[in-house]
Design an enzyme around this catalytic site. Structure first.
Site, PDB file in Angstrom:
ATOM      1  N   LYS B  80       0.851  -1.197   0.000  1.00  0.00           N
ATOM      2  CA  LYS B  80       0.000   0.000   0.000  1.00  0.00           C
ATOM      3  C   LYS B  80       0.885   1.244   0.000  1.00  0.00           C
ATOM      4  O   LYS B  80       1.911   1.278   0.692  1.00  0.00           O
ATOM      5  CB  LYS B  80      -0.896  -0.027   1.248  1.00  0.00           C
ATOM      6  CG  LYS B  80      -1.979   1.055   1.273  1.00  0.00           C
ATOM      7  CD  LYS B  80      -2.872   0.881   2.502  1.00  0.00           C
ATOM      8  CE  LYS B  80      -3.988   1.914   2.571  1.00  0.00           C
ATOM      9  NZ  LYS B  80      -4.846   1.729   3.753  1.00  0.00           N
ATOM     10  N   SER B 155      -9.749   1.655   2.763  1.00  0.00           N
ATOM     11  CA  SER B 155      -8.872   2.427   1.906  1.00  0.00           C
ATOM     12  C   SER B 155      -7.812   1.603   1.176  1.00  0.00           C
ATOM     13  O   SER B 155      -7.244   2.076   0.205  1.00  0.00           O
ATOM     14  CB  SER B 155      -8.191   3.502   2.742  1.00  0.00           C
ATOM     15  OG  SER B 155      -7.336   2.903   3.695  1.00  0.00           O
ATOM     16  N   SER B 179      -9.923  -0.663   6.937  1.00  0.00           N
ATOM     17  CA  SER B 179      -9.325  -0.457   5.618  1.00  0.00           C
ATOM     18  C   SER B 179      -8.634  -1.672   5.003  1.00  0.00           C
ATOM     19  O   SER B 179      -8.306  -1.657   3.823  1.00  0.00           O
ATOM     20  CB  SER B 179      -8.333   0.706   5.671  1.00  0.00           C
ATOM     21  OG  SER B 179      -9.036   1.922   5.678  1.00  0.00           O
TER      22      SER B 179
END
Lengths: 480, 484
Positions: B80, B155, B179
């Site tokens: 990420k 996210s 997330s």
């Protein structure tokens, strides 16, 4: 009838702690260094970096708290103080608001034969900011983060002081305690100790405090004293004119001996303090407390007591020698080498203090080493140099920390102990100065001084004064 | 295609057996990315192809020499884009960090690199991890590989999509309020948030520091356990990192739930929960029962307070964490300005997106003098009460079973217009962050449109092994059922 006012003063004192590394990272705290050479992702606020508390900071803060009679907060936390400024790389300062490490202490000060307790509201730990440098040439501002993350404690007093004298006495006491603990060198000029003065005035007998101002940028005891006098006068003048004192922060300009307003309460920032989530709460264990107590270094009163027992020197000397940790250390280290406490004390009490005064220096700024002072003392003990030369050598030692032995040899300052030469010179002097000889023999004993001086001059100052006296008298007797 | 379908562990076995070379795997993955990336857009940036191939060759060498023995050696991964990677752009999908190249790697990435995993790229996300759809990214939206008209969740949407689209074998996500688990659920993969303090946050660009945790996202429970085992080492650079001696998570890959006590909060099955999701989750509960677990319903309480408490705390911390992005030291700085304050204002106005600004304002407000007690402090108290409610539940149950999200993946563009609705989507995931608990999202079926549904198992602090064992057992049972 003129109103009589009293001054109410509280201090916020920032002290830079003497740790080797910064408060939340392993970068060096050393002064100087090219800009941003003592930095890492943590102290420059790089994304993803995290603070880790330097345990030494906590220990120093607790040590100062214990020495100033504070309660140690057994469950203490850090908080974030949010404000935007380029010297503050994260745009928040890690400090303590809600649970500061020390609370409710006091320091006892002595003024004019009375003693007074100055209460300490709290002591908290925090990080220092970087430094902005404006480059006039390029018309831009640059930032150096070498100081960013240097550990500080802030010692907040209650408004218990009423004069510049009390403030200076309190600061000196505080400084001495912290220096003795080894927690900081507390140099005002270099900024390792800084004081902000909160001051208000009120009519004597009034119950309520007056509106206070906070004064910043005070870099010496003298500046603090001047700023207090000026601010007191300014506030009284305002009140006498029927005006109000505005609660504000003022910046002192010691050259102009004037302060100007930086920001008023209305533009006071909302720091949006909240608990620092990146640092876990500190649980101060009994063991840690006991450990710090057990390792607390000897403080002044203990040292004074020990000097009395250990060294045969006057109480007056002890007072002065222990008035600075550095001076006391210098004394002890020199005595350890040359085993002559009285002589060491004399050098420190007389010549050292004289030159310090001349140079407007603090004891902490003394550059010469115990080794070299001991060498100088042994040179005089061996009568290798006379006292005049010794003073000259000391000057060099004081300013440049020279090795006295090397210096004396290089400059050829050793006392000439060649008796033959001295006798020849004296014979010559006596023959050349019949008037003085006559005076001396006629009963004017002082006349011998002139002859000694002439001899010393001829010997270029390197003669043993005792020998001169002895030989001169012998020579003069021959003329009688 | 079959190689790309393998789990990380299955691939690892083939590499170790010499059946396939790391360079061949890398080639396959790079080709797959070429084919799918235009429609999915999982990545903010990809590691240069030559660099990937070179690294793959090096890793193969290490494996051949017997120096690299980790099950992750030679396995392609994605990270990420809020985790720092030394020398590789790390943007948090924000314009304000569009050119930020860190000089250090996050602890988790370092551990994976030590194990010999092969970094392919940095995945897209909601800007600064604020969002549940990966639509707030400054660098374009990511689409759900199952159906590209739908969001992948957020996210960590890019991390989920990259695994689901077989562009890598596992990825790291970060989970502040769900997330990791939410996009895992939407994309039909497994995602796990460990106990707070298990994975070092060093190098993770903070959103809500007291809630953020890094965790694995992969095709299987076993892959997740393997990755978590590698990244959960103690790190002295993070004060909240915990020294744990029970991080041998793969030891929990045992198919046995007999006697396990599983609680299902009645409070989770209220209005707003999509019927198909409810049915799928209750059906999963039946599977557990059939395997010998004791499954009961109970009242968890305080569920409705989790969202306001979460958005208060996370926004407060975010408003402070994001202060360092000011145009002074790194990242974006506005082109024209007069004076320091104008520079700050313009830089931050131009550099941050709408959702980030909304949360900075919200966070600044709740910390302001005069409001701190009413909002921030109250939220902290609520957080403590929620933790207590879970403590109470875990006195009776080994774990809590429920849905990950009230619905399956929404259509693109449907969520941002109604932020309140988007925030409510976090209702089942948020409390694990507030209470610091480990939780795992495992696929448990599809809705009528064919969109994946996720099952959430939440354990008590440090009880990762229990939920791993339960999730693994369920996963294996379902595979067996499918075969039958």
């Amino acid at each position: 009838m003129a109103k009589v006012y009293e001054t109410v003063i509280g201090l916020e004192v920032h002290v830079e702690l003497a740790t080797k590394t910064k408060i939340f990272c392993a970068c060096s705290t050393e002064f100087g260094g090219s800009p941003n050479s003592h930095t890492c992702p943590v102290c420059t606020g790089m994304p993803g970096s995290l603070p880790v508390l330097n345990k030494k900071v906590l220990e120093y803060a607790i040590a100062v708290g214990l020495a100033t009679n504070c309660d140690i907060t057994r469950y203490s936390k850090f908080d974030r103080k949010n404000y935007f400024y380029p010297d503050n790389p994260q745009n928040y300062q890690i400090s303590q608001l809600y649970l500061p490490i020390c609370r409710d202490g006091f320091v006892e000060i002595e003024t004019e034969n009375t003693s007074k307790k100055i209460r300490i509201h709290e002591i908290h730990m925090e990080e220092d900011a970087g430094k902005l440098i404006h480059d006039e040439w390029e018309n831009c501002s640059l930032v150096d983060y070498n100081r960013s993350g240097v550990p500080l404690i802030e010692i907040v007093s209650e408004p218990d002081m009423s004069s510049a004298e009390e403030v200076i006495t309190y600061l000196e006491k505080l400084r001495l305690i912290i220096q003795y603990l080894g927690a900081s060198d507390c140099k005002l000029q270099e900024g390792s100790m800084r004081a902000d003065v909160n001051l208000s005035v009120r009519e004597v007998g009034a119950k309520e405090f007056g509106t206070r101002t906070e004064m910043k940028n005070l870099n010496s005891f003298k500046a603090i004293a001047r700023a207090i006098e000026a601010e007191r006068a300014r506030q009284i003048e305002l009140l006498e004119e029927g005006k109000e004192v505005i609660q504000e922060t003022r910046r002192w300009d010691d050259n102009k001996e004037y302060s100007y307003a930086m920001r008023s309460k209305e533009d006071a920032m909302d720091y949006r303090y909240f608990p620092e989530p990146d640092l876990v709460p500190m649980m101060i264990s009994e063991e840690l407390l006991n450990d710090i107590k057990a390792n607390q270094p000897e403080l002044r009163t203990e040292k004074q007591k020990r000097y009395k027992e250990e060294f045969d020197i006057p109480e007056y000397d002890i007072d002065i020698l222990t008035s600075s940790k550095h001076l006391a250390d210098l004394f002890e280290e020199t005595v350890a080498i040359c085993k002559a406490p009285k002589k060491v004390s004399n050098w420190l009490m007389v010549e050292t203090l004289r030159l310090m005064k001349e140079e407007e220096m603090e004891a902490e700024d003394l550059k010469f080493s115990a080794e070299n002072l001991a060498k100088l003392i042994s040179l005089t003990d061996e009568k290798a140099i006379n006292s005049t030369v010794a003073k000259e050598v000391f000057q060099e030692l004081f300013h440049h920390n020279i090795d006295p032995v090397v210096y004396v040899d290089e400059k050829g300052l050793r006392t000439v102990n060649d008796e033959g030469e001295l006798r020849r010179v004296i014979e010559q002097i006596v023959n050349d100065n019949p008037k003085s000889v006559e005076d001396y023999l006629g009963g004017k004993e002082k006349a011998i001084g002139f002859l000694v001086g002439q001899t010393m001059k001829q010997m270029k100052g390197k003669a043993n004064p005792d020998l001169i006296n002895q030989f001169l008298k012998e020579e003069l007797l021959k003329k009688a | 295609m079959s190689i790309l379908n393998l789990s990380a562990l299955a691939l690892s076995e083939k590499i170790k057996a010499g059946e396939i070379k790391v360079t061949e795997v890398a080639r396959l993955v790079l080709d797959q990315i070429k084919e799918t990336e235009e429609s999915i857009h999982s990545f903010v940036s990809l590691v240069d192809e030559d660099a990937v191939m070179k690294q793959a060759a090096l890793l193969q060498e290490g494996i051949d020499k017997g120096e690299l023995t980790s099950p992750l050696a030679g396995v392609p991964m994605a990270i990420k884009d809020n985790m720092c990677t030394n020398g590789i752009k790390t943007t948090c999908s924000s314009k304000i960090l569009e050119n930020f190249v860190p000089t250090y790697s996050s602890h988790a990435v370092e551990e994976l690199e030590k194990a010999g995993a092969l970094l392919i790229g940095k995945t897209n996300m909601d800007e600064f991890a604020m969002g549940s759809t990966t639509e707030t990214s400054a660098f374009g939206i990511t689409k759900n590989p199952v159906n590209i008209e739908h969001v992948p969740g957020g996210s960590s949407g890019g991390s989920a999509a990259s695994v689901a689209a077989k562009q890598c074998y596992f990825s790291l996500g970060s989970d502040t309020g769900g997330s990791i688990r939410l996009p895992a659920s939407y994309c039909g993969i497994v995602g796990m948030k460990p106990t707070y303090g298990t994975v070092s946050r060093y190098g993770l660009i903070a959103y809500g520091s007291s809630l953020d945790q890094i965790g694995p996202m992969a095709k299987t429970v076993a892959d997740c356990a393997t990755v978590l085992e590698v990244i959960s080492t103690y790190d002295e650079k993070d004060s909240t990192s915990m020294k744990r001696s029970d991080t041998d998570f793969t030891a929990a890959l045992v198919r046995d739930v007999k006697g396990m006590k599983i609680g299902i909060p009645r409070d989770y099955f209220t209005e707003g929960l999509q019927v198909e999701v409810k049915e799928a989750v209750l059906k999963a509960a039946e599977v557990f029962r059939s395997m010998g677990a004791i499954v009961e319903e109970f009242d968890l309480s305080l569920v409705e307070y989790a969202i306001p408490a979460y958005y208060t705390i996370a926004s407060a911390e975010a408003s402070s964490n994001l202060e360092r992005f000011d145009g002074i030291k790194y990242g974006y700085r506005t082109k024209e300005y007069e004076g320091l304050h104008a520079m700050y204002k313009k830089t931050r106005s131009e550099g941050f997106g709408a959702e980030v600004k909304r949360r900075i304002m919200l966070g600044s407000f709740v910390l302001s003098s005069g409001y701190y007690d009413a909002y921030y402090l109250k939220a902290l108290r609520t957080k403590a009460l929620i933790k207590k409610a879970f403590d109470h539940a875990f006195a009776s149950y080994d774990m809590i079973l429920g849905p990950v999200a009230p619905t399956t993946a929404p259509k693109l563009g449907m969520s941002l217009s109604d932020p309140m609705k988007m925030y409510l989507g976090d209702i089942y995931t948020i409390s694990a962050n507030l209470a610091g608990l480990p939780a795992i999202s495992v696929p448990c079926g599809f809705d009528q449109a064919g969109l994946p549904i996720g099952l959430q198992l939440t354990g008590d602090c440090f009880m990762e092994k229990k939920i791993i064992q339960a999730a693994f057992s369920y996963e294996q049972e379902m595979i067996q059922k499918e075969v039958e």
